[in-house]
Design an enzyme around this catalytic site. Structure first.
Site, PDB file in Angstrom:
ATOM      1  N   LYS A  48       2.548  92.322  91.528  1.00 51.53           N
ATOM      2  CA  LYS A  48       2.759  92.636  90.095  1.00 51.53           C
ATOM      3  C   LYS A  48       4.032  93.445  89.832  1.00 51.53           C
ATOM      4  CE  LYS A  48      -0.005  90.281  89.887  1.00 51.53           C
ATOM      5  NZ  LYS A  48       0.310  88.978  89.295  1.00 51.53           N
ATOM      6  N   HIS A 111       4.270  90.203 100.643  1.00 51.08           N
ATOM      7  CA  HIS A 111       4.016  91.555 100.129  1.00 51.08           C
ATOM      8  C   HIS A 111       3.993  92.550 101.299  1.00 51.08           C
ATOM      9  CE1 HIS A 111       3.204  90.118  96.162  1.00 51.08           C
ATOM     10  NE2 HIS A 111       2.022  89.626  96.405  1.00 51.08           N
ATOM     11  N   SER A 141      -0.416  96.280  85.256  1.00 49.75           N
ATOM     12  CA  SER A 141      -0.329  94.838  85.477  1.00 49.75           C
ATOM     13  C   SER A 141      -1.390  94.367  86.494  1.00 49.75           C
ATOM     14  CB  SER A 141       1.082  94.490  85.961  1.00 49.75           C
ATOM     15  OG  SER A 141       1.240  93.104  86.044  1.00 49.75           O
TER      16      SER A 141
HETATM   17  P1  A3P Z   1       2.853  92.313  83.128  1.00 48.04           P
HETATM   18  O1  A3P Z   1       1.427  92.211  83.586  1.00 48.04           O
HETATM   19  O2  A3P Z   1       3.278  93.728  82.906  1.00 48.04           O
HETATM   20  O3  A3P Z   1       3.153  91.453  81.969  1.00 48.04           O
HETATM   21  P2  A3P Z   1       4.150  89.263  89.868  1.00 48.04           P
HETATM   22  O4  A3P Z   1       5.015  88.120  89.553  1.00 48.04           O
HETATM   23  O5  A3P Z   1       4.681  90.139  90.954  1.00 48.04           O
HETATM   24  O6  A3P Z   1       2.747  88.845  90.073  1.00 48.04           O
HETATM   25  O7  A3P Z   1       4.198  90.227  88.608  1.00 48.04           O
HETATM   26  C1  A3P Z   1       3.654  89.827  87.384  1.00 48.04           C
HETATM   27  C2  A3P Z   1       4.283  90.679  86.307  1.00 48.04           C
HETATM   28  O8  A3P Z   1       5.621  90.219  86.076  1.00 48.04           O
HETATM   29  C3  A3P Z   1       3.552  90.538  84.998  1.00 48.04           C
HETATM   30  O9  A3P Z   1       3.767  91.775  84.319  1.00 48.04           O
HETATM   31  C4  A3P Z   1       4.296  89.382  84.368  1.00 48.04           C
HETATM   32  O10 A3P Z   1       4.136  89.285  82.985  1.00 48.04           O
HETATM   33  C5  A3P Z   1       5.734  89.726  84.732  1.00 48.04           C
HETATM   34  N1  A3P Z   1       6.621  88.552  84.736  1.00 48.04           N
HETATM   35  C6  A3P Z   1       6.371  87.293  85.151  1.00 48.04           C
HETATM   36  N2  A3P Z   1       7.447  86.513  84.978  1.00 48.04           N
HETATM   37  C7  A3P Z   1       8.420  87.293  84.449  1.00 48.04           C
HETATM   38  C8  A3P Z   1       9.768  87.047  84.036  1.00 48.04           C
HETATM   39  N3  A3P Z   1      10.312  85.847  84.127  1.00 48.04           N
HETATM   40  N4  A3P Z   1      10.458  88.084  83.537  1.00 48.04           N
HETATM   41  C9  A3P Z   1       9.908  89.301  83.425  1.00 48.04           C
HETATM   42  N5  A3P Z   1       8.648  89.593  83.793  1.00 48.04           N
HETATM   43  C10 A3P Z   1       7.895  88.601  84.302  1.00 48.04           C
END
Ligand code: A3P
Length: 303
Positions: A48, A111, A141
């Site tokens: 996240k 990770h 998140s």
């Molecule tokens: P939020 O839950 O704060 O919205 P991961 O990809 O490591 O699983 O992290 C997910 C987080 O990154 C989520 O945060 C998601 O909305 C955000 N996210 C996914 N794609 C993104 C993008 N293209 N730009 C910015 N944030 C993004």
């Protein structure tokens, strides 16, 4: 040592870090079987922290020639970035051939803490990109992700906010403690900046064009002036933006049916923690961060 995660899923501690039990065998198998090539690219994050975004960016930057030859065939228009860039811990156990990928360079994600990466990753000339995110936003998140996916269906339900926050601040969360995870990669980039690129989610949100160029430079495939004039950097930034990725394949599942694609795209904002956490929680994190990162000047978060 064993614990349950906030949603009830079992976690085990291995060499100082917590892992979800359901993935630990594959995780260890990947340490044993994955043989990094010098040309490989490894994307690393805490869950996240922007993994999906980084996957889309790295994939697009590296494969831009193919993508731009026929823009309508760009796989990012139809698949989740997790399909394009697999996690090392998602591979079948004890099957080294699973890591074969037709593309060169290969791109994988993990990770795993820096110290626990497969020896061949640390010893080869492969490149590592790490993205770190403000722990408060990361916490919020993860919490939403666990609740939205209802991973442990038999469990009574997710722990309350206070209890999960306590655990997070104690470092008991997937691949935690977050401070050890972050400082491991932070120190690695200080030691060898040609091997490890350390990015922050917040900086990427502030200026993605700059960071796309930085990633390309680091990977040894800088944008030519002709590519820049054609607006390729801006196009890649746009193609990988939250809105663009969110609209793709929203109803499917990733990770062999475990997680809903839509749960990887929630808000994608900086500072959303202030809508969910109390000032007292923020104050607690501020103090914790000061202590845990005092040996890493430059590794700071806006709280
Ligand atoms: P939020 O839950 O704060 O919205 P991961 O990809 O490591 O699983 O992290 C997910 C987080 O990154 C989520 O945060 C998601 O909305 C955000 N996210 C996914 N794609 C993104 C993008 N293209 N730009 C910015 N944030 C993004």
């Amino acid at each position: 040592e064993q614990q349950t995660n906030w949603d009830g899923s079992p976690m085990v501690k291995y060499r100082g870090f917590w892992y979800l039990k359901r993935f630990i065998r594959q995780e260890l198998s990947s340490h044993k079987h994955f043989k990094a090539r010098d040309s490989d690219i490894i994307l690393s994050t805490l869950p996240k922290s922007g993994t999906t975004w980084l996957k889309a960016l790295a994939y697009s930057i590296v494969n831009r020639d193919t993508i731009y030859r026929d823009i309508g065939q760009n796989p990012l228009l139809t698949c989740n970035p997790h399909t394009l860039v697999p996690f090392l811990f998602m591979f079948e156990e004890n099957n080294p051939h699973e890591f074969d990928q037709p593309t060169d360079p290969r791109i994988f994600a993990t990770h795993t803490p820096f110290e626990a990466l497969a020896d061949s990753i640390r010893q080869s000339a492969c490149k590592i990109i790490y993205v770190c995110r403000n722990p408060l936003d990361q916490f919020v998140s993860i919490r939403h992700f666990l609740i939205d996916n209802k991973i442990e269906k038999d469990h009574a339900g997710p722990l309350g906010l206070d209890e999960s926050f306590d655990m997070f601040c104690e470092g008991t969360h997937p691949v935690g403690p977050f401070w050890d995870h972050m400082t491991g990669y932070w120190n690695a980039q200080l030691e060898n900046p040609r091997k490890v690129l350390f990015l922050k989610y917040e900086d990427m949100k502030e200026d993605i064009v700059f960071n796309v160029k930085k990633i390309a430079d680091f990977l040894g495939c800088p944008f030519s002036s002709e590519e820049e004039e054609r607006g390729m950097v801006e196009e890649i930034s746009e193609m990988c933006s939250f809105q663009s990725l969110k609209n793709v394949d929203r109803n499917g599942y990733s990770f062999k049916g475990i997680f809903k694609n839509s749960t990887f795209f929630r808000k994608g904002e900086v500072g959303d923690w202030s809508n969910c956490l109390t000032p007292a929680m923020a104050e607690r994190m501020k103090k914790l961060v000061e202590i845990k990162f005092q040996g890493s000047p430059g590794l700071t978060f806006k709280i």
